[in-house]
Design a protein around this motif. Structure first.
Motif, short mmCIF file in Angstrom:
data_model
loop_
_atom_site.label_atom_id
_atom_site.label_comp_id
_atom_site.label_asym_id
_atom_site.label_seq_id
_atom_site.Cartn_x
_atom_site.Cartn_y
_atom_site.Cartn_z
N ARG A 88 0.85 -1.18 0.00
CA ARG A 88 0.00 0.00 0.00
C ARG A 88 0.89 1.23 0.00
NH1 ARG A 88 -4.42 -0.19 4.75
NH2 ARG A 88 -2.88 -1.63 5.59
N VAL A 89 0.34 2.34 -0.43
CA VAL A 89 1.08 3.60 -0.41
C VAL A 89 0.16 4.66 0.18
CG1 VAL A 89 2.35 5.31 -1.75
CG2 VAL A 89 2.35 2.91 -2.48
N SER A 90 0.65 5.30 1.25
CA SER A 90 -0.15 6.32 1.94
C SER A 90 0.57 7.66 1.92
CB SER A 90 -0.39 5.91 3.40
OG SER A 90 -1.18 4.75 3.46
N SER A 91 -0.21 8.73 1.94
CA SER A 91 0.36 10.07 1.98
C SER A 91 0.36 10.60 3.40
CB SER A 91 -0.41 11.01 1.05
OG SER A 91 -1.81 10.89 1.25
N LEU A 92 1.43 11.30 3.72
CA LEU A 92 1.58 11.98 5.01
C LEU A 92 2.24 13.31 4.72
CD1 LEU A 92 1.56 12.07 8.12
CD2 LEU A 92 3.76 10.89 8.09
N GLY A 93 1.47 14.40 4.86
CA GLY A 93 2.00 15.69 4.43
C GLY A 93 2.27 15.64 2.94
N ASN A 94 3.49 16.02 2.58
CA ASN A 94 3.87 16.02 1.16
C ASN A 94 4.58 14.74 0.75
OD1 ASN A 94 2.89 18.66 0.68
ND2 ASN A 94 4.75 19.54 1.56
N GLU A 95 4.70 13.78 1.66
CA GLU A 95 5.46 12.56 1.38
C GLU A 95 4.53 11.37 1.17
OE1 GLU A 95 8.56 13.05 0.93
OE2 GLU A 95 8.78 14.99 1.94
N LEU A 96 5.06 10.36 0.48
CA LEU A 96 4.38 9.08 0.32
C LEU A 96 5.17 8.01 1.05
CD1 LEU A 96 3.37 9.06 -3.47
CD2 LEU A 96 1.96 9.69 -1.50
N PHE A 97 4.45 7.04 1.63
CA PHE A 97 5.09 5.95 2.36
C PHE A 97 4.51 4.61 1.93
CE2 PHE A 97 5.89 9.62 4.97
CZ PHE A 97 7.16 9.39 5.48
N MET A 98 5.41 3.69 1.61
CA MET A 98 5.00 2.32 1.30
C MET A 98 4.91 1.50 2.58
SD MET A 98 6.75 0.94 -2.20
CE MET A 98 5.89 1.34 -3.73
N HIS A 99 3.89 0.65 2.63
CA HIS A 99 3.71 -0.25 3.76
C HIS A 99 2.92 -1.46 3.28
CE1 HIS A 99 -0.46 1.43 4.52
NE2 HIS A 99 0.09 2.42 3.85
N SER A 100 2.52 -2.33 4.19
CA SER A 100 1.90 -3.60 3.79
C SER A 100 0.49 -3.40 3.27
CB SER A 100 1.87 -4.57 4.97
OG SER A 100 3.17 -4.93 5.35
N ALA A 101 0.11 -4.25 2.32
CA ALA A 101 -1.24 -4.22 1.76
C ALA A 101 -2.24 -4.69 2.80
CB ALA A 101 -1.31 -5.10 0.53
N TYR A 102 -3.48 -4.27 2.62
CA TYR A 102 -4.59 -4.72 3.46
C TYR A 102 -5.09 -6.07 2.95
CZ TYR A 102 -9.29 -4.98 5.40
OH TYR A 102 -10.42 -5.40 6.04
N PRO A 103 -5.45 -7.02 3.82
CA PRO A 103 -5.39 -6.95 5.29
C PRO A 103 -4.01 -7.33 5.80
CG PRO A 103 -6.42 -9.01 4.62
CD PRO A 103 -6.15 -8.24 3.35
N THR A 104 -3.62 -6.73 6.91
CA THR A 104 -2.29 -6.97 7.47
C THR A 104 -2.34 -8.12 8.48
OG1 THR A 104 -2.78 -5.20 9.05
CG2 THR A 104 -1.44 -4.63 7.14
N GLY A 105 -2.58 -9.32 7.97
CA GLY A 105 -2.75 -10.46 8.86
C GLY A 105 -1.48 -11.23 9.16
N HIS A 106 -0.43 -11.05 8.34
CA HIS A 106 0.77 -11.85 8.53
C HIS A 106 1.71 -11.24 9.56
CE1 HIS A 106 1.66 -8.94 5.36
NE2 HIS A 106 2.94 -9.07 5.65
N ALA A 107 2.55 -12.08 10.15
CA ALA A 107 3.39 -11.67 11.28
C ALA A 107 4.34 -10.54 10.94
CB ALA A 107 4.17 -12.87 11.81
N GLY A 108 4.82 -10.48 9.70
CA GLY A 108 5.80 -9.46 9.33
C GLY A 108 5.21 -8.23 8.71
N ALA A 109 3.91 -8.01 8.86
CA ALA A 109 3.25 -6.86 8.25
C ALA A 109 3.83 -5.55 8.78
CB ALA A 109 1.75 -6.90 8.51
N VAL A 110 3.83 -4.53 7.92
CA VAL A 110 4.34 -3.21 8.27
C VAL A 110 3.16 -2.25 8.32
CG1 VAL A 110 5.96 -1.37 7.65
CG2 VAL A 110 6.50 -3.76 7.10
N PHE A 111 2.92 -1.70 9.50
CA PHE A 111 1.70 -0.93 9.77
C PHE A 111 1.86 0.54 9.39
CE2 PHE A 111 -0.76 1.82 12.58
CZ PHE A 111 -2.05 1.36 12.35
N PHE A 112 0.76 1.12 8.95
CA PHE A 112 0.63 2.57 8.75
C PHE A 112 -0.86 2.87 8.87
CE2 PHE A 112 0.31 6.61 6.73
CZ PHE A 112 1.57 7.18 6.66
N GLY A 113 -1.23 3.90 9.65
CA GLY A 113 -2.65 4.20 9.81
C GLY A 113 -2.87 5.43 10.66
N PRO A 114 -4.05 5.56 11.26
CA PRO A 114 -4.36 6.73 12.07
C PRO A 114 -3.34 7.00 13.18
CG PRO A 114 -6.36 5.55 11.59
CD PRO A 114 -5.24 4.70 11.07
#
Length: 314
Positions: A88-114
Motif C-alpha cells: 500500500r502507499v499512503s500520503s503523510l503531508g507532502n510525502e508518500l510511504f510504502m507499507h503492507s497491503a490490506y489486510p495486514t494479517g501476517h506476522a511481518g506486516a508493516v503498519f501505517f494508519g491513524p
C-alpha cells in the motif's frame, strides 16, 4: 530477483505514483473493511483503489511502466484473472510511504494508519516548540519510517537512525527514505537500541500497544494490557538520552475503572526525579474500540492514545 533490483523497482513504483499526484489517507482496518464491503468496491477503478484500498485490479488499469515495475518488485499477485498489489502507499503531508497491503494479517506486516498521523502530529508540535533542534536522533520500532523521516526532513543537519526487529519494515523504511530524499537517514536491525552505541538528542517511538493473540510484531505490545514495550522504551531512553535530550513516545493505553494502566506503571518509576522533566497527555480518548469485544480487554473501559514527552536535564 535480487533484493536490490526489487527495491529499486518498488522505489520506481512510488515515484511514478508521486508524479501522478497520488494521495491516500489510510484509515483503521475496521473502517477499511466497511468501505471495501460496499457494493461496487469489489474491483479497483483508480490508483487509490489499487494502492490504497488494496482492491484487485485488471492489468490494463495501471500504466504499463508501473505494472512492469510492480512485477520486477515481486509485489503483485494473481487473484484469479485479476491482480493485487502486495504493498500500500499512503500520503503523510507532502510525502508518500510504502507499507503492507490490506489486510495486514501476517506476522511481518508493516503498519501505517491513524496512529501514524497522530504520531507525526506530536512530532511536528514538538519540533515547532523546542528551542534546541536535535542532532542525533533514533526512531525505535520505526515501521515504515514516517517518524524518523519526518524529523530528518525537518532538521536537515540531523543524523537519524531507524531501528526495528522487522526486516521487511527496515526494507520499506529505506525505500521510503530514498523516496523522500532523506539522505541523513540510515536503518538497521536492532532490539530497542542494542545495535547502536552512544546517546541521543531525540528518541521517538510509536510502538505496538495491543495484546495480540497471534503476537504479530506490529500489534503486540506485551505486558498486562499492551503496555510492556512502551515501558521498555521508556527505560531504554532514561539510559540513553544525552543531557538535554528528549523522548517522545506516542502509544496506546488501556483504561480500567478510570485508571490508565501505563501511567500507573511508569509514574512511580519517574517519581520526583530531579534529573528529568516530563509531560503526559491524552491525545485521543477512544481508539481501536473493536478490541473491547475481545477476551483480553473484557474488563477495559477504553483504549486511549497518549503522548509522553520526557527531557533529561542538561
Amino acid at each position: 530477483m535480487p533484493t536490490h533490483v526489487r527495491d529499486a523497482a518498488l522505489l520506481d513504483v512510488a515515484r511514478q505514483l508521486r508524479d501522478a499526484g497520488y494521495r491516500f489517507v489510510t484509515i483503521t482496518p475496521a473502517s477499511h473493511a466497511r468501505v471495501n464491503a460496499r457494493s461496487g468496491n469489489e474491483q479497483a477503478r483508480t490508483l487509490a483503489d489499487v494502492f490504497g484500498w488494496s482492491r484487485p485490479f485488471s492489468p490494463d488499469l495501471l500504466p504499463p511502466a508501473m505494472l512492469a515495475a510492480l512485477g520486477r518488485a515481486d509485489a503483485v499477485e494473481d487473484r484469479g484473472g485479476l491482480l493485487a498489489s502486495r504493498v500500500r502507499v499512503s500520503s503523510l503531508g507532502n510525502e508518500l510511504f510504502m507499507h503492507s497491503a490490506y489486510p495486514t494479517g501476517h506476522a511481518g506486516a508493516v503498519f501505517f494508519g491513524p496512529d501514524t498521523y497522530r504520531f507525526a502530529s506530536a512530532i511536528e508540535q514538538w519540533l515547532a516548540s523546542t528551542p534546541r533542534l536535535p542532532q542525533r536522533v533514533v526512531d525505535i520500532g520505526c515501521g515504515a519510517g514516517p517518524g524518523g523521516i519526518l524529523v530528518a526532513k525537518t532538521v536537515a543537519r540531523s543524523t537519524v537512525h531507524l531501528v526495528d526487529i522487522n526486516d521487511e519494515a527496515l526494507r520499506l523504511a529505506r525505500i521510503n527514505a530514498a523516496l523522500a530524499g532523506a539522505a541523513n537517514v540510515s536503518a538497521c536491525r536492532s532490539d530497542l537500541l542494542s545495535a547502536l552505541d552512544g546517546r541521543f538528542d531525540l528518541i521517538v517511538a510509536n510502538p505496538p500497544y495491543l495484546l495480540d493473540p497471534s503476537r504479530r510484531a506490529y500489534r503486540h505490545g506485551g505486558g498486562a494490557l499492551g503496555e510492556g514495550l512502551s515501558l521498555a522504551i521508556l527505560e531504554t531512553a532514561l539510559e540513553r538520552l544525552s543531557p538535554g535530550g528528549t523522548l517522545l513516545l506516542y502509544t496506546g493505553v488501556a483504561v480500567v475503572d478510570g485508571e490508565d494502566v501505563f501511567e500507573r506503571a511508569f509514574a512511580p518509576r519517574l517519581g520526583n526525579r530531579e534529573d528529568i522533566a516530563w509531560q503526559y497527555r491524552e491525545m485521543d480518548p477512544d481508539v481501536f474500540g473493536e478490541e473491547l469485544d475481545t477476551e483480553a480487554y473484557g474488563g477495559t473501559d477504553r483504549i486511549a492514545a497518549v503522548v509522553l514527552t520526557l527531557t533529561k536535564n542538561a
